[in-house]
Every structure is written in structure tokens, then in C-alpha cells.
Scaffold this motif. Structure first.
Motif, PDB file in Angstrom:
ATOM      1  N   GLU A  15     -22.117  -4.447  30.337  1.00  0.00           N
ATOM      2  CA  GLU A  15     -22.942  -4.940  29.234  1.00  0.00           C
ATOM      3  C   GLU A  15     -24.184  -5.653  29.757  1.00  0.00           C
ATOM      4  O   GLU A  15     -25.290  -5.438  29.265  1.00  0.00           O
ATOM      5  CB  GLU A  15     -22.124  -5.881  28.336  1.00  0.00           C
ATOM      6  CG  GLU A  15     -21.008  -5.200  27.583  1.00  0.00           C
ATOM      7  CD  GLU A  15     -19.726  -5.004  28.386  1.00  0.00           C
ATOM      8  OE1 GLU A  15     -18.814  -4.347  27.871  1.00  0.00           O
ATOM      9  OE2 GLU A  15     -19.626  -5.469  29.542  1.00  0.00           O
ATOM     10  N   HIS A  16     -23.998  -6.499  30.761  1.00  0.00           N
ATOM     11  CA  HIS A  16     -25.135  -7.264  31.315  1.00  0.00           C
ATOM     12  C   HIS A  16     -26.152  -6.324  31.968  1.00  0.00           C
ATOM     13  O   HIS A  16     -27.362  -6.454  31.750  1.00  0.00           O
ATOM     14  CB  HIS A  16     -24.624  -8.294  32.319  1.00  0.00           C
ATOM     15  CG  HIS A  16     -25.677  -9.202  32.830  1.00  0.00           C
ATOM     16  ND1 HIS A  16     -26.244 -10.193  32.051  1.00  0.00           N
ATOM     17  CD2 HIS A  16     -26.300  -9.257  34.023  1.00  0.00           C
ATOM     18  CE1 HIS A  16     -27.163 -10.822  32.759  1.00  0.00           C
ATOM     19  NE2 HIS A  16     -27.219 -10.279  33.962  1.00  0.00           N
ATOM     20  N   TYR A  18     -26.634  -3.071  31.384  1.00  0.00           N
ATOM     21  CA  TYR A  18     -27.257  -2.244  30.354  1.00  0.00           C
ATOM     22  C   TYR A  18     -28.367  -3.017  29.650  1.00  0.00           C
ATOM     23  O   TYR A  18     -29.480  -2.522  29.484  1.00  0.00           O
ATOM     24  CB  TYR A  18     -26.178  -1.801  29.357  1.00  0.00           C
ATOM     25  CG  TYR A  18     -26.638  -0.792  28.337  1.00  0.00           C
ATOM     26  CD1 TYR A  18     -26.539   0.562  28.601  1.00  0.00           C
ATOM     27  CD2 TYR A  18     -27.147  -1.188  27.113  1.00  0.00           C
ATOM     28  CE1 TYR A  18     -26.939   1.505  27.672  1.00  0.00           C
ATOM     29  CE2 TYR A  18     -27.556  -0.253  26.174  1.00  0.00           C
ATOM     30  CZ  TYR A  18     -27.448   1.090  26.458  1.00  0.00           C
ATOM     31  OH  TYR A  18     -27.858   2.007  25.537  1.00  0.00           O
ATOM     32  N   GLU A  19     -28.060  -4.253  29.239  1.00  0.00           N
ATOM     33  CA  GLU A  19     -29.048  -5.049  28.513  1.00  0.00           C
ATOM     34  C   GLU A  19     -30.219  -5.460  29.402  1.00  0.00           C
ATOM     35  O   GLU A  19     -31.369  -5.456  28.955  1.00  0.00           O
ATOM     36  CB  GLU A  19     -28.362  -6.249  27.878  1.00  0.00           C
ATOM     37  CG  GLU A  19     -27.458  -5.788  26.734  1.00  0.00           C
ATOM     38  CD  GLU A  19     -26.567  -6.884  26.168  1.00  0.00           C
ATOM     39  OE1 GLU A  19     -26.736  -8.060  26.541  1.00  0.00           O
ATOM     40  OE2 GLU A  19     -25.708  -6.533  25.342  1.00  0.00           O
ATOM     41  N   CYS A  20     -29.962  -5.795  30.658  1.00  0.00           N
ATOM     42  CA  CYS A  20     -31.057  -6.146  31.569  1.00  0.00           C
ATOM     43  C   CYS A  20     -31.960  -4.958  31.849  1.00  0.00           C
ATOM     44  O   CYS A  20     -33.172  -5.098  31.947  1.00  0.00           O
ATOM     45  CB  CYS A  20     -30.515  -6.697  32.879  1.00  0.00           C
ATOM     46  SG  CYS A  20     -29.938  -8.391  32.763  1.00  0.00           S
ATOM     47  N   TRP A  21     -31.374  -3.779  31.974  1.00  0.00           N
ATOM     48  CA  TRP A  21     -32.168  -2.595  32.291  1.00  0.00           C
ATOM     49  C   TRP A  21     -33.090  -2.203  31.145  1.00  0.00           C
ATOM     50  O   TRP A  21     -34.219  -1.774  31.365  1.00  0.00           O
ATOM     51  CB  TRP A  21     -31.239  -1.426  32.628  1.00  0.00           C
ATOM     52  CG  TRP A  21     -31.950  -0.357  33.395  1.00  0.00           C
ATOM     53  CD1 TRP A  21     -32.544   0.757  32.880  1.00  0.00           C
ATOM     54  CD2 TRP A  21     -32.165  -0.313  34.796  1.00  0.00           C
ATOM     55  NE1 TRP A  21     -33.110   1.507  33.866  1.00  0.00           N
ATOM     56  CE2 TRP A  21     -32.889   0.860  35.066  1.00  0.00           C
ATOM     57  CE3 TRP A  21     -31.815  -1.152  35.846  1.00  0.00           C
ATOM     58  CZ2 TRP A  21     -33.272   1.221  36.345  1.00  0.00           C
ATOM     59  CZ3 TRP A  21     -32.188  -0.783  37.119  1.00  0.00           C
ATOM     60  CH2 TRP A  21     -32.906   0.379  37.358  1.00  0.00           C
ATOM     61  N   ASP A  23     -34.001  -4.208  28.305  1.00  0.00           N
ATOM     62  CA  ASP A  23     -34.764  -5.272  27.671  1.00  0.00           C
ATOM     63  C   ASP A  23     -35.927  -5.656  28.590  1.00  0.00           C
ATOM     64  O   ASP A  23     -35.715  -6.005  29.757  1.00  0.00           O
ATOM     65  CB  ASP A  23     -33.867  -6.488  27.422  1.00  0.00           C
ATOM     66  CG  ASP A  23     -34.636  -7.635  26.820  1.00  0.00           C
ATOM     67  OD1 ASP A  23     -34.827  -7.629  25.592  1.00  0.00           O
ATOM     68  OD2 ASP A  23     -35.079  -8.524  27.596  1.00  0.00           O
ATOM     69  N   ASN A  26     -35.726  -9.219  30.264  1.00  0.00           N
ATOM     70  CA  ASN A  26     -34.656  -9.282  31.267  1.00  0.00           C
ATOM     71  C   ASN A  26     -34.969  -8.406  32.472  1.00  0.00           C
ATOM     72  O   ASN A  26     -34.693  -8.774  33.611  1.00  0.00           O
ATOM     73  CB  ASN A  26     -33.319  -8.868  30.650  1.00  0.00           C
ATOM     74  CG  ASN A  26     -32.772  -9.917  29.721  1.00  0.00           C
ATOM     75  OD1 ASN A  26     -33.033 -11.112  29.860  1.00  0.00           O
ATOM     76  ND2 ASN A  26     -32.005  -9.483  28.731  1.00  0.00           N
ATOM     77  N   HIS A  27     -35.540  -7.227  32.228  1.00  0.00           N
ATOM     78  CA  HIS A  27     -35.895  -6.331  33.334  1.00  0.00           C
ATOM     79  C   HIS A  27     -36.961  -6.987  34.219  1.00  0.00           C
ATOM     80  O   HIS A  27     -36.868  -6.939  35.446  1.00  0.00           O
ATOM     81  CB  HIS A  27     -36.398  -4.993  32.793  1.00  0.00           C
ATOM     82  CG  HIS A  27     -36.447  -3.921  33.834  1.00  0.00           C
ATOM     83  ND1 HIS A  27     -35.438  -3.018  34.001  1.00  0.00           N
ATOM     84  CD2 HIS A  27     -37.380  -3.626  34.765  1.00  0.00           C
ATOM     85  CE1 HIS A  27     -35.745  -2.189  34.995  1.00  0.00           C
ATOM     86  NE2 HIS A  27     -36.934  -2.551  35.467  1.00  0.00           N
ATOM     87  N   SER A  39     -36.112   0.372  23.656  1.00  0.00           N
ATOM     88  CA  SER A  39     -34.751   0.685  24.095  1.00  0.00           C
ATOM     89  C   SER A  39     -34.013   1.675  23.202  1.00  0.00           C
ATOM     90  O   SER A  39     -32.818   1.583  23.017  1.00  0.00           O
ATOM     91  CB  SER A  39     -33.942  -0.603  24.231  1.00  0.00           C
ATOM     92  OG  SER A  39     -33.912  -1.286  22.996  1.00  0.00           O
ATOM     93  N   PRO A  61     -24.342   3.213  25.121  1.00  0.00           N
ATOM     94  CA  PRO A  61     -24.245   1.771  25.327  1.00  0.00           C
ATOM     95  C   PRO A  61     -23.124   1.344  26.283  1.00  0.00           C
ATOM     96  O   PRO A  61     -21.976   1.745  26.135  1.00  0.00           O
ATOM     97  CB  PRO A  61     -24.016   1.224  23.922  1.00  0.00           C
ATOM     98  CG  PRO A  61     -24.742   2.206  23.054  1.00  0.00           C
ATOM     99  CD  PRO A  61     -24.464   3.540  23.702  1.00  0.00           C
ATOM    100  N   TYR A  62     -23.562   0.564  27.265  1.00  0.00           N
ATOM    101  CA  TYR A  62     -22.688  -0.058  28.274  1.00  0.00           C
ATOM    102  C   TYR A  62     -22.001   0.932  29.198  1.00  0.00           C
ATOM    103  O   TYR A  62     -21.130   0.555  29.967  1.00  0.00           O
ATOM    104  CB  TYR A  62     -21.659  -0.980  27.608  1.00  0.00           C
ATOM    105  CG  TYR A  62     -22.288  -1.886  26.585  1.00  0.00           C
ATOM    106  CD1 TYR A  62     -23.402  -2.656  26.901  1.00  0.00           C
ATOM    107  CD2 TYR A  62     -21.800  -1.942  25.298  1.00  0.00           C
ATOM    108  CE1 TYR A  62     -23.997  -3.477  25.958  1.00  0.00           C
ATOM    109  CE2 TYR A  62     -22.381  -2.769  24.344  1.00  0.00           C
ATOM    110  CZ  TYR A  62     -23.486  -3.527  24.691  1.00  0.00           C
ATOM    111  OH  TYR A  62     -24.074  -4.339  23.751  1.00  0.00           O
TER     112      TYR A  62
END
Length: 74
Positions: A15-16, A18-21, A23, A26-27, A39, A61-62
Motif C-alpha cells: 500500500e505504501h 503504491y501510494e508513493c509511486w 502520488d 510522495n513520489h 493516478s 491497486p496495491y
């Protein structure tokens, strides 16, 4: 057309990652360089201050991110 697959074990939750990549904020924090991101499948993104640009092809997702991208050098 050339393609390649790469993999690496990263000490973080799916999850972390996926979201960092996907967003932009975050990226940018993860890589230390400016990024932008839409996204969604078909959405565009940039990374490394515009050095990389591309499109999200498949998003599960994830579990899976498939992107088409290129650098300013090719």
C-alpha cells in the motif's frame, strides 16, 4: 519495441509503495526530485524534474503498476 521487467524487494507495505509511486508529492519526497501525477489509467506523469514522462497503462491497486515512459534522452 524493446521491453524489460525488473523487480526488487523493498522493506515497505504494498500500500505504501503504491501510494508513493502514484502520488506526486510522495513520489517527489521519495526521489528528491519534482514529480507530477494523474493516478488513473491513461493518466500522465513526470518524474525527476521532467526528465521522465509517461502514462499509466495498468493499475491494480496495491499489487501492480504498469507504466509506459521515456526520458528526454530517448
Amino acid at each position: 519495441m524493446e521491453s524489460f521487467t525488473t523487480s526488487r524487494i523493498i522493506p515497505a507495505t504494498p500500500e505504501h509503495i503504491y501510494e508513493c509511486w502514484l502520488d506526486a508529492d510522495n513520489h517527489s519526497e521519495m526521489t528528491g526530485a519534482e514529480a507530477s501525477s494523474d493516478s488513473k489509467v491513461g493518466g500522465g506523469f513526470t518524474a525527476w524534474g521532467g526528465y521522465i514522462e509517461g502514462t499509466n497503462v495498468e493499475l491494480e491497486p496495491y499489487k501492480r503498476i504498469v507504466q509506459r515512459w521515456r526520458t528526454v534522452e530517448f
